[in-house]
Every structure is written in structure tokens, then in C-alpha cells.
Design a protein around this motif. Structure first.
Motif, short mmCIF file in Angstrom:
data_model
loop_
_atom_site.label_atom_id
_atom_site.label_comp_id
_atom_site.label_asym_id
_atom_site.label_seq_id
_atom_site.Cartn_x
_atom_site.Cartn_y
_atom_site.Cartn_z
N VAL A 108 22.55 0.75 -4.21
CA VAL A 108 21.98 0.61 -2.88
C VAL A 108 21.26 -0.72 -2.74
N GLY A 109 21.66 -1.51 -1.78
CA GLY A 109 20.93 -2.73 -1.46
C GLY A 109 20.05 -2.48 -0.25
N LEU A 110 18.79 -2.91 -0.33
CA LEU A 110 17.86 -2.69 0.77
C LEU A 110 17.83 -3.89 1.71
N GLY A 111 17.67 -3.58 3.00
CA GLY A 111 17.61 -4.62 4.01
C GLY A 111 17.51 -3.99 5.39
N ILE B 185 18.52 -2.14 -5.25
CA ILE B 185 18.30 -3.59 -5.31
C ILE B 185 17.41 -3.98 -4.13
N SER B 186 16.29 -4.63 -4.44
CA SER B 186 15.34 -4.98 -3.38
C SER B 186 14.74 -6.36 -3.61
N ASP B 187 14.10 -6.87 -2.56
CA ASP B 187 13.33 -8.10 -2.67
C ASP B 187 11.98 -7.77 -3.31
N ASP B 188 11.33 -8.81 -3.87
CA ASP B 188 9.99 -8.63 -4.44
C ASP B 188 9.17 -9.89 -4.20
N VAL B 189 8.08 -9.73 -3.42
CA VAL B 189 7.24 -10.90 -3.09
C VAL B 189 6.32 -11.28 -4.24
N SER B 190 6.17 -10.40 -5.25
CA SER B 190 5.29 -10.72 -6.37
C SER B 190 6.00 -11.51 -7.47
N LEU B 191 7.32 -11.67 -7.34
CA LEU B 191 8.09 -12.45 -8.31
C LEU B 191 8.40 -13.83 -7.74
N PRO B 192 8.40 -14.86 -8.58
CA PRO B 192 8.80 -16.18 -8.10
C PRO B 192 10.22 -16.14 -7.52
N GLN B 193 10.47 -17.00 -6.56
CA GLN B 193 11.77 -17.00 -5.90
C GLN B 193 12.91 -17.16 -6.92
N GLY B 194 13.88 -16.26 -6.82
CA GLY B 194 15.06 -16.32 -7.68
C GLY B 194 14.94 -15.59 -9.00
N LYS B 195 13.74 -15.20 -9.40
CA LYS B 195 13.55 -14.49 -10.67
C LYS B 195 13.97 -13.04 -10.50
N LEU B 196 14.61 -12.48 -11.52
CA LEU B 196 15.04 -11.08 -11.49
C LEU B 196 14.13 -10.22 -12.37
N ARG B 197 13.97 -8.98 -11.97
CA ARG B 197 13.32 -8.01 -12.85
C ARG B 197 14.09 -6.70 -12.76
N VAL B 198 14.65 -6.29 -13.90
CA VAL B 198 15.36 -5.00 -14.00
C VAL B 198 14.36 -3.99 -14.55
N HIS C 83 6.31 -1.85 -1.69
CA HIS C 83 7.57 -2.07 -0.95
C HIS C 83 7.90 -0.79 -0.18
N ASN C 84 7.93 -0.89 1.16
CA ASN C 84 8.11 0.31 1.98
C ASN C 84 9.48 0.96 1.82
N GLY C 85 10.51 0.16 1.55
CA GLY C 85 11.84 0.74 1.32
C GLY C 85 11.85 1.59 0.06
N LEU C 86 11.28 1.05 -1.03
CA LEU C 86 11.21 1.81 -2.29
C LEU C 86 10.33 3.04 -2.13
N GLN D 166 11.74 7.86 -10.79
CA GLN D 166 12.52 7.65 -12.02
C GLN D 166 13.96 7.26 -11.69
N PHE D 167 14.12 6.11 -11.05
CA PHE D 167 15.45 5.58 -10.80
C PHE D 167 15.43 4.08 -11.10
N PRO D 168 16.56 3.53 -11.59
CA PRO D 168 16.58 2.11 -11.94
C PRO D 168 16.60 1.22 -10.72
N ARG D 169 16.07 0.03 -10.88
CA ARG D 169 16.10 -0.93 -9.77
C ARG D 169 16.19 -2.35 -10.30
N ILE D 170 16.74 -3.20 -9.46
CA ILE D 170 16.78 -4.64 -9.73
C ILE D 170 16.02 -5.31 -8.61
N LYS D 171 14.95 -5.98 -8.98
CA LYS D 171 14.12 -6.68 -7.99
C LYS D 171 14.46 -8.16 -8.05
#
Length: 197
Positions: free
Chosen positions: A15-18, A99-112, A121-124, A135-140
Motif C-alpha cells: 500500500v502506498g499512501l497519498g 509505504i509512506s512519507d516521513d518528515v522526520s527523515l532527511p530527504q531521500g533517506k529510507l527507513r524500513v 502520520h495520520n495515514g499510518l 504490527q505491520f511492516p512499513r517503508i518510510k
């Protein structure tokens, strides 16, 4: 590359959030949609079938049959689409990859991550409410913080990537799609080891 193998029933939701609609294309909050589009492009599959309050298509990714999803509910109600699809396909939360955006991570950095809180994050937050668990995996995907402390967060996440920012995000979106494939084929731990850093 076109996949000739027809996927069986979905074993995973990816699932991609947007937010739906042209107004939100290439905004920071729509990074999840952009990653789904990247995965779909690689498989030569349009994600446009309206099902479970989302634009969907099935694909074989990382050797797993998945339902790719872009909820049409707007960000704050993403859980309605995710919960409905998870119940329909009888998919447990640990096979719902978000898969969501994250404002606490530097632009372009990933966190699995294997699981965790919504982190504001309101979507999460809405997905956690509808699945009844975090308890579900995510990629930020990092989109960077507000440029000025007094600027409005909503304005920031709904602003568009332009110029060098957009080029940097195109590379990050491709890496996030690679991370999805790695997680599905080799597991969360391997994806965390390879893409968190």
C-alpha cells in the motif's frame, strides 16, 4: 520488464499512501503513491482498477503475489481501504506493507521497519486503527522537515518537489521500490540491513 507469470491470489498488500487527484501529484505526502507507480511501471501494469476504496492491480513482486494499492480515500482515511482489503483477502497485518512519507527523515533517506507507532502520520494512524495493531511492516521515505519552524506542516507536506529536489526523490523512489522487492523476497530483516543506513 513484463511479467508473464500470472500472480495467484494476493498473499501481500503493498500500500502506498497519498492523496488522489492531479492536484497532489509529486507532493511530499504522495511519495507512497509514487513508489507504487514505480513498481507498477517495472511490471508494465497500470494500477487503476477501483476496488476496496483504492486503485489496485495484482502483480508478482519478489516472487510473491501482491495487491498493489493506492487508497482513494485521502490520506487521513487510508485505513478504510487497507482494512477492507486485508479482510477480503484474509491477509494478516504482518503481510501488509505500507509505504509512506516521513518528515522526520532527511530527504531521500529510507527507513524500513517491522512495526511501530504512527509517529504523527495520520495515514499510518488510521491504518493502525482499522487493522487493530501497529504490527505491520512499513517503508518510510524521508521528505525532509519544514524549511522554517513557523511554517505550516500541512503546507509543507502538500508542496511539490521541483528541480534538484525532484531528481533526488526520483532516485529515492527507485530505491524504495527496490526495498519493497527485497522485503518481499528476502524478508524484513534483510531489507532493514540493506536499506536503513
Amino acid at each position: 520488464m513484463f511479467s508473464w507469470k500470472r500472480p495467484g491470489p494476493a498473499e501481500w498488500l503493498v500500500v502506498g499512501l497519498g492523496n488522489p487527484g492531479p492536484k497532489y501529484e509529486w507532493t511530499r505526502h504522495n511519495v507512497g503513491f509514487l513508489v507504487i507507480d514505480q513498481l507498477a511501471d517495472r511490471e508494465n501494469l497500470p494500477v487503476q482498477r477501483l476496488k476496496h476504496k483504492a486503485l489496485t492491480n495484482t502483480a508478482l513482486i519478489g516472487g510473491k503475489p501482491v495487491l498493489l494499492m493506492k487508497p482513494t480515500t485521502y490520506m487521513n482515511l487510508s485505513g478504510e481501504a487497507v482494512g477492507e482489503a486485508a479482510r477480503f483477502y484474509k491477509i494478516p497485518p504482518d503481510r501488509v506493507l505500507v509505504i509512506s512519507d516521513d518528515v522526520s527523515l532527511p530527504q531521500g533517506k529510507l527507513r524500513v521497519r517491522r512495526s511501530g507507532s504512527a509517529g504523527g502520520h495520520n495515514g499510518l494512524k488510521n491504518i493502525i486503527a482499522h487493522l487493530g495493531t501497529d504490527q505491520f511492516p512499513r517503508i518510510k521515505v524521508g521528505v525532509g522537515g519544514k524549511p522554517h519552524p513557523d511554517s505550516d506542516m500541512a503546507d509543507w507536506v502538500l508542496s511539490k518537489f521541483t528541480g534538484p529536489d525532484r531528481q533526488a526523490m526520483e532516485a529515492a523512489i527507485a530505491r524504495a521500490a527496490d526495498a519493497v522487492t527485497c522485503l518481499l523476497s528476502q524478508g524484513v530483516d534483510q531489507a532493514m540491513a540493506r536499506y536503513n543506513g
